[in-house]
Design a protein around this motif. Structure first.
Motif, PDB file in Angstrom:
ATOM      1  N   ILE A 327       0.855  -1.187   0.000  1.00  0.00           N
ATOM      2  CA  ILE A 327       0.000   0.000   0.000  1.00  0.00           C
ATOM      3  C   ILE A 327       0.889   1.235   0.000  1.00  0.00           C
ATOM      4  O   ILE A 327       1.742   1.387   0.883  1.00  0.00           O
ATOM      5  N   LEU A 328       0.705   2.087  -0.988  1.00  0.00           N
ATOM      6  CA  LEU A 328       1.413   3.362  -1.044  1.00  0.00           C
ATOM      7  C   LEU A 328       0.449   4.482  -0.668  1.00  0.00           C
ATOM      8  O   LEU A 328      -0.654   4.572  -1.235  1.00  0.00           O
ATOM      9  N   ILE A 329       0.846   5.310   0.273  1.00  0.00           N
ATOM     10  CA  ILE A 329       0.016   6.411   0.756  1.00  0.00           C
ATOM     11  C   ILE A 329       0.727   7.724   0.454  1.00  0.00           C
ATOM     12  O   ILE A 329       1.860   7.939   0.895  1.00  0.00           O
ATOM     13  N   SER A 373       6.537  12.958   0.865  1.00  0.00           N
ATOM     14  CA  SER A 373       5.096  12.864   1.109  1.00  0.00           C
ATOM     15  C   SER A 373       4.538  11.480   0.854  1.00  0.00           C
ATOM     16  O   SER A 373       3.319  11.300   0.887  1.00  0.00           O
ATOM     17  N   ASN A 374       5.378  10.484   0.610  1.00  0.00           N
ATOM     18  CA  ASN A 374       4.918   9.125   0.310  1.00  0.00           C
ATOM     19  C   ASN A 374       5.334   8.162   1.409  1.00  0.00           C
ATOM     20  O   ASN A 374       6.499   8.138   1.830  1.00  0.00           O
ATOM     21  N   TYR A 417      -5.471  12.098   1.314  1.00  0.00           N
ATOM     22  CA  TYR A 417      -4.480  11.107   0.880  1.00  0.00           C
ATOM     23  C   TYR A 417      -4.903  10.467  -0.422  1.00  0.00           C
ATOM     24  O   TYR A 417      -6.098  10.340  -0.727  1.00  0.00           O
ATOM     25  N   SER A 418      -3.910  10.030  -1.168  1.00  0.00           N
ATOM     26  CA  SER A 418      -4.109   9.157  -2.326  1.00  0.00           C
ATOM     27  C   SER A 418      -3.411   7.846  -2.018  1.00  0.00           C
ATOM     28  O   SER A 418      -2.269   7.841  -1.534  1.00  0.00           O
ATOM     29  N   PHE A 453      -8.644   5.783  -3.408  1.00  0.00           N
ATOM     30  CA  PHE A 453      -8.126   4.430  -3.255  1.00  0.00           C
ATOM     31  C   PHE A 453      -8.157   3.756  -4.621  1.00  0.00           C
ATOM     32  O   PHE A 453      -9.221   3.695  -5.266  1.00  0.00           O
ATOM     33  N   VAL A 454      -7.053   3.254  -5.088  1.00  0.00           N
ATOM     34  CA  VAL A 454      -6.997   2.563  -6.376  1.00  0.00           C
ATOM     35  C   VAL A 454      -6.183   1.297  -6.228  1.00  0.00           C
ATOM     36  O   VAL A 454      -5.061   1.326  -5.699  1.00  0.00           O
TER      37      VAL A 454
END
Length: 731
Positions: A327-329, A373-374, A417-418, A453-454
């Motif tokens: 999971i990348l946030i 930011s990741n 967030y993405s 969320f993808v």
């Protein structure tokens, strides 16, 4: 003048306890025997000192003192043994033999003392000192040779046996001897020798070696007192003699003190060098520990970084577990948040976010910060996360902690967030998994949702189809001569040109000029990177040779980026060296820069390639240093020459934390003996501030943008011409 004395003495064979009838003679005989014993002991001590100094004296820092001490010991022992032999002689032949050796020992003893004084004072390089010392030694050597022509040497004119009488202590030999006028003359001249010794002592005193000066001057006094007393006796001034056998013993004491003092100085110096070595080792160890810590940990948050994440991903892939997700946030608009609320508030929010993120990652998970930011989460798929792999739908009830507002003073601020998600596949690679997660994250960012969320799904797969079209165009780009190289100069802290970096461009027939970010990832995923990388190497060689032949003024290294895909080839080093030979280009003119993930895969093969290239003369640089993509733990393992600090750290230079971080990165590079190049310098204020941190090499738009070859040559000529004036130009 008082006549030369006639002296007689008797020597017993044994015993020192006389009866009353023979008490005076027996006491004299006993004293002579004790003197003989003392002389023999002194000679033995001199021999022992000689043997000791022959070995330990090899460590002496002053070879002249070492040799003078050896000569002094040899002739001191000779003099003492010969004097003992003479005092115990029972016939004229033995006495004559002993006197010749005594004369040789006495004269050699004076020569050794003379030489020792000169060497201790450090005057052996002075011309006047060499003349005086060599002259004295030559005179003493001549006297020694002349002494051999005399029956009893040059110190005595005659020795006569008076007879042998039987005493209570045994047979006693009685003889008389007469001192020579030559001996008196020699003693008179010897006073000049003591003056030279005192002169050398004063030089030592002025040089700050007061203890050695005191020893040397005291020896001169001990040597001079019996000489002056004997001269006064022969001149009739006094009616007694002063014994002159003390100075050899005193010399042995001085030699022992000098040797002990020199060993003490050597030990002190050794201890100082040991302390300095320990300090250097500790400093290097601390630098390596800091590098290792930075290699696995994000310095600001304390979370694992991307290098550590990639290691764990590889372990999970190898385990074959298909229920592991990545999971990348991405924190949306973090830069705008920083501009609005400032560095301090942003850093505080990031630290609070990190604490909340750790709560999510605490169970069977690995949480990492992979960029500003990741953040990434590697975990078993939790129950709160529902994924439809076919449709790509995803629902995650987990990040409630992240959705809660953050307080800035009295104001509540909600971060958005993405999030991109993908599964690790059994035959996956770390690079492929990261690329899928990046694509999902990019789609989440482009969705415009507050919390996007993808999951990597069919839609993204279809998007890959469009990518394949671009891939086909890229395969034909080399044949159609669509790939180009632009060159960005590098300068030092005095704005002198030091080299350039070759940057790849693609002149697409329909899409126009494309930067590497648009097609390099595609080339790496499609397996074309090795071919494109080889084209870049050949093009750089051709360009470098053209510039050198045309006398364009290019005097530096031409840097080019090397992909990790190139380093995975078994024959990469051989191919590069063959290309250089075919093109007729010196390896010293090139510098290879490792891309951000080059240190993650197969470090042993990478190290071997780089070692061979560096041995050939190619400069090796580590690009994007400090971003988390590069392995800092391998700094001590890989044959690196340069660290290139990423532009992102220059952008954060205005903050106190940013300056501290940049300073520590420069210090790490300097402490490991590596050059440090600062990328992304765009303003003169940045340039001046970076110079204050001891940065020496720079690259960025402040000096010049990446330029086509013709424009680069024009810039180089203008820059070279302007540098002859007072103010070098900036772009």
């Amino acid at each position: 003048m008082r006549p030369v004395a006639h002296t007689s003495h008797s020597i017993p064979d044994t015993g020192c306890q006389p009866d009353d009838s023979t008490a005076p003679n027996s006491i004299q005989q006993c004293r002579i025997r004790k003197v003989i014993g003392l002389l023999n002991i002194g000679g033995a001590v001199a021999i022992f000192t000689l043997l000791q100094y022959l070995w330990l004296g090899t460590f002496s820092r002053n070879v002249y003192v070492h040799r003078a001490l050896i000569v002094s010991c040899v002739f001191t022992a000779t003099y003492l043994f010969a004097t003992a032999q003479f005092l115990g002689a029972d016939n004229i032949e033995s006495a004559s033999h002993a006197l010749h050796w005594q004369t040789l020992g006495a004269l050699g003893y004076f020569a050794g003392v003379f030489w020792l004084a000169t060497s201790l004072a450090g005057l052996q390089s002075r011309r006047y000192a060499r003349v005086i010392t060599n002259g004295a030694v030559a005179v003493l050597a001549a006297l020694s040779i002349y002494s051999l022509t005399k029956p009893f040497g040059i110190l005595l004119d005659s020795v006569e046996i008076q007879g042998v009488s039987q005493g209570v202590l045994g047979p006693v030999t009685e003889y008389t001897y007469t001192g020579s006028k030559m001996a008196t003359a020699i003693m008179a001249v010897s006073t000049l020798g003591t003056a030279w010794i005192i002169w050398c002592g004063t030089r030592l005193y002025k040089a700050g070696r007061k203890p050695v000066a005191a020893l040397l001057c005291s020896f001169a006094i001990v040597l001079a007192i019996p000489i002056v007393g004997t001269l006064l006796f022969h001149l009739g001034v006094v009616d007694f003699k002063i014994p002159n056998g003390i100075s050899p013993f005193y010399l042995l004491i001085i030699i022992s003190i000098l040797f002990a003092n020199e060993q003490r100085e050597l030990l002190t110096e050794l201890h100082q060098q040991t302390d300095q070595l320990e300090e250097e080792v500790n400093r290097r160890t601390q630098a390596e520990e800091r590098a290792i810590a930075l290699a696995h940990t994000d310095e600001f948050t304390g979370l694992p970084n991307q290098f550590h994440l990639r290691e764990r991903m590889q372990e999970r892939i190898n385990s074959g577990d298909s229920n592991i997700i990545l999971i990348l946030i991405h924190i949306n608009q973090l830069r705008k948040f920083r501009q609005t609320f400032g560095e301090t508030n942003t850093d505080r929010i990031l630290l609070e976010f990190t604490d909340r993120f750790k709560l999510i990652a605490r169970y069977q998970s690995l949480g990492a910060r992979i960029s500003e930011s990741n953040f990434a989460l590697l975990t078993v798929q939790p129950e709160q996360l529902a994924i439809d792999r076919d449709r790509g739908n995803i629902e995650w009830q987990g990040p409630h902690e992240l959705k809660r507002p953050f307080l800035i003073g009295f104001q509540a601020y909600e971060l958005t967030y993405s999030i991109g998600v993908t599964h690790l596949l059994p035959n996956d690679t770390v690079q492929d998994a990261m690329q899928r997660a990046d694509l999902a994250l990019e789609a989440a960012q482009n969705s415009g949702d507050k919390y996007g969320f993808v999951y990597f799904n069919k839609d993204l797969a279809e998007a890959k189809a469009e990518e394949r079209l671009l891939e086909n165009d890229l395969r034909e780009a080399i044949e159609h001569r669509e790939l180009l190289l632009h060159y960005q100069p590098q300068v030092d802290d005095e704005l002198r040109f030091t080299g350039a970096e070759a940057l790849l461009r693609w002149q697409h027939p329909e899409r126009g000029m494309l930067a590497p970010t648009h097609f390099i990832p595609l080339a790496e995923r499609s397996g074309m990177m090795t071919r494109i990388g080889q084209w870049v190497i050949e093009a750089c060689c051709d360009q470098l040779k053209q510039w050198q032949t045309a006398d364009s003024g290019f005097d530096g290294r031409l840097s080019l980026n090397v992909s990790p895909w190139q380093l995975q080839s078994d024959d990469f080093a051989d191919t590069v060296l063959k290309t250089l030979a075919d093109k007729g280009v010196s390896a010293n003119g090139l510098s290879f820069e490792l891309t951000e993930s080059a240190l993650v895969d197969d470090i042993s093969r990478t190290r071997e390639h780089l070692r061979r290239l560096r041995d050939a003369g190619i400069h090796i640089s580590l690009d994007d240093f400090g971003t988390g993509f590069s392995s800092l733990s391998y700094l001590s393992e890989l044959p690196l020459d340069t660290l290139k600090v990423d532009k992102s750290f220059v952008d954060k230079f205005d903050s106190l934390r940013g300056r501290s971080l940049l300073r520590s990165m420069i210090d790490i590079g300097n402490s490991l003996g590596l050059q440090v190049v600062i990328e992304g310098v765009e303003t003169d204020a940045q340039f001046q501030a970076l110079k204050s941190l001891s940065a020496k090499q720079f690259q960025g738009f402040l000096f010049a943008k990446p330029l086509p070859p013709e424009d680069f040559v024009n810039w180089l000529r203008e820059h070279s011409s302007a540098n002859t004036g007072e103010t070098p130009p900036l772009a």
